[in-house]
Design a protein around this motif. Sequence first.
Motif, short mmCIF file in Angstrom:
data_model
loop_
_atom_site.label_atom_id
_atom_site.label_comp_id
_atom_site.label_asym_id
_atom_site.label_seq_id
_atom_site.Cartn_x
_atom_site.Cartn_y
_atom_site.Cartn_z
N ARG A 43 -7.15 4.65 7.86
CA ARG A 43 -7.57 5.66 8.83
C ARG A 43 -7.89 6.98 8.14
O ARG A 43 -7.30 7.32 7.12
CB ARG A 43 -6.50 5.87 9.90
N GLU A 44 -8.82 7.69 8.75
CA GLU A 44 -9.12 9.04 8.30
C GLU A 44 -7.96 9.91 8.74
O GLU A 44 -7.55 9.86 9.89
CB GLU A 44 -10.43 9.49 8.94
N ASP A 45 -7.44 10.65 7.83
CA ASP A 45 -6.25 11.44 8.11
C ASP A 45 -6.41 12.80 7.44
O ASP A 45 -7.14 12.94 6.47
CB ASP A 45 -5.02 10.72 7.56
N GLU A 46 -5.74 13.76 7.97
CA GLU A 46 -5.71 15.11 7.40
C GLU A 46 -4.30 15.32 6.85
O GLU A 46 -3.33 15.27 7.59
CB GLU A 46 -6.03 16.11 8.50
N VAL A 47 -4.19 15.48 5.52
CA VAL A 47 -2.89 15.64 4.87
C VAL A 47 -2.90 16.94 4.07
O VAL A 47 -3.64 17.07 3.10
CB VAL A 47 -2.57 14.44 3.94
N GLY A 48 -2.10 17.89 4.51
CA GLY A 48 -2.03 19.16 3.80
C GLY A 48 -3.39 19.83 3.66
O GLY A 48 -3.69 20.41 2.62
N GLY A 49 -4.20 19.74 4.70
CA GLY A 49 -5.52 20.36 4.67
C GLY A 49 -6.56 19.56 3.91
O GLY A 49 -7.68 20.01 3.74
N ARG A 50 -6.17 18.37 3.43
CA ARG A 50 -7.11 17.52 2.68
C ARG A 50 -7.45 16.28 3.52
O ARG A 50 -6.57 15.68 4.11
CB ARG A 50 -6.49 17.08 1.35
N LYS A 51 -8.72 15.91 3.52
CA LYS A 51 -9.19 14.76 4.30
C LYS A 51 -9.11 13.49 3.45
O LYS A 51 -9.65 13.44 2.34
CB LYS A 51 -10.62 15.01 4.75
N VAL A 52 -8.43 12.46 3.99
CA VAL A 52 -8.33 11.16 3.32
C VAL A 52 -9.67 10.43 3.47
O VAL A 52 -10.20 10.31 4.57
CB VAL A 52 -7.19 10.30 3.93
N ILE A 53 -10.20 9.95 2.33
CA ILE A 53 -11.45 9.18 2.37
C ILE A 53 -11.22 7.70 2.06
O ILE A 53 -12.11 6.88 2.23
CB ILE A 53 -12.52 9.76 1.42
N GLY A 54 -10.03 7.37 1.58
CA GLY A 54 -9.72 5.98 1.29
C GLY A 54 -8.35 5.83 0.66
O GLY A 54 -7.65 6.82 0.42
N LEU A 55 -7.98 4.58 0.45
CA LEU A 55 -6.70 4.26 -0.18
C LEU A 55 -6.95 3.36 -1.38
O LEU A 55 -7.89 2.55 -1.38
CB LEU A 55 -5.78 3.53 0.81
N GLU A 56 -6.10 3.49 -2.37
CA GLU A 56 -6.13 2.63 -3.55
C GLU A 56 -4.82 1.86 -3.56
O GLU A 56 -3.74 2.47 -3.57
CB GLU A 56 -6.27 3.50 -4.80
N TYR A 57 -4.89 0.51 -3.53
CA TYR A 57 -3.69 -0.33 -3.47
C TYR A 57 -3.44 -1.00 -4.81
O TYR A 57 -4.37 -1.47 -5.47
CB TYR A 57 -3.84 -1.42 -2.41
N GLU A 58 -2.16 -1.08 -5.18
CA GLU A 58 -1.69 -1.83 -6.34
C GLU A 58 -0.54 -2.71 -5.89
O GLU A 58 0.14 -2.39 -4.91
CB GLU A 58 -1.18 -0.89 -7.43
N ALA A 59 -0.29 -3.78 -6.65
CA ALA A 59 0.81 -4.68 -6.30
C ALA A 59 1.40 -5.30 -7.56
O ALA A 59 0.72 -5.46 -8.58
CB ALA A 59 0.33 -5.78 -5.38
N TYR A 60 2.66 -5.65 -7.48
CA TYR A 60 3.32 -6.49 -8.47
C TYR A 60 3.16 -7.89 -7.89
O TYR A 60 3.95 -8.33 -7.06
CB TYR A 60 4.78 -6.07 -8.60
N GLU A 61 2.11 -8.59 -8.30
CA GLU A 61 1.64 -9.78 -7.60
C GLU A 61 2.63 -10.94 -7.57
O GLU A 61 2.82 -11.57 -6.52
CB GLU A 61 0.28 -10.21 -8.14
N LEU A 62 3.28 -11.26 -8.69
CA LEU A 62 4.23 -12.37 -8.68
C LEU A 62 5.42 -12.08 -7.77
O LEU A 62 5.86 -12.95 -7.01
CB LEU A 62 4.72 -12.68 -10.10
N MET A 63 5.93 -10.88 -7.83
CA MET A 63 7.05 -10.51 -6.97
C MET A 63 6.60 -10.45 -5.51
O MET A 63 7.37 -10.81 -4.62
CB MET A 63 7.65 -9.18 -7.41
N ALA A 64 5.39 -10.02 -5.27
CA ALA A 64 4.87 -9.95 -3.90
C ALA A 64 4.87 -11.33 -3.27
O ALA A 64 5.28 -11.50 -2.12
CB ALA A 64 3.47 -9.33 -3.89
N GLN A 65 4.42 -12.35 -4.01
CA GLN A 65 4.41 -13.72 -3.49
C GLN A 65 5.82 -14.19 -3.18
O GLN A 65 6.09 -14.79 -2.14
CB GLN A 65 3.74 -14.67 -4.48
N SER A 66 6.75 -13.89 -4.06
CA SER A 66 8.15 -14.29 -3.87
C SER A 66 8.75 -13.62 -2.63
O SER A 66 9.43 -14.26 -1.82
CB SER A 66 8.96 -13.92 -5.12
N GLU A 67 8.49 -12.34 -2.47
CA GLU A 67 9.02 -11.60 -1.32
C GLU A 67 8.38 -12.09 -0.02
O GLU A 67 9.04 -12.15 1.01
CB GLU A 67 8.82 -10.09 -1.49
N PHE A 68 7.09 -12.45 -0.07
CA PHE A 68 6.43 -13.00 1.10
C PHE A 68 7.09 -14.31 1.52
O PHE A 68 7.31 -14.56 2.71
CB PHE A 68 4.93 -13.21 0.84
#
Length: 159
Positions: A43-68
């Motif tokens: 979502r477009e959001d206003e954070v501290g007077g700054r407009k969010v244009i996107g998100l960058e996602y990272e994951a610990y993939e092996l652990m993510a599968q295990s936790e899922f």
Amino acid sequence: MAESEERRDVFKLSRDWLAVQEVVDAVSSPSCGAISVFIGTTREDEVGGRKVIGLEYEAYELMAQSEFSKLCDDIRKRWPTVTHVCVHHRLGWVKVGEASVAMAISSPHRHDGQQAVQHCIEQLKATVPIWKKEVYENQETSWKENAECPWAFQNKDNV
């Protein structure tokens, strides 16, 4: 659930655009009268007077599968009628308006599936090691913790 039908748990991390129909198809079952779906978008959001244009996602993939896998076990203990679970989550750049996560859960009746989907997104954010960084229109960035996550970094930039 039909005796011959095995339960499916599908988890996919992808840098590609999410196809909601693929998530729905992964949980489709002739023994289920309900497929409950959740789509989380950037979502477009206003954070501290700054407009969010996107998100960058990272994951610990092996652990993510295990936790899922643990999350799916927990869902089935709480809602034994849940048949199939599918979660696809984006990695990398996700601009405003695009889906970051798409999940679907099938069950014979809607009540269990709807509750399970709510639990699934809350626990996914709390336990699966996927991190997001907000990117603002001035190109500044900030790592964001999930409020549901007890072990989240206060500020990953300072680690």
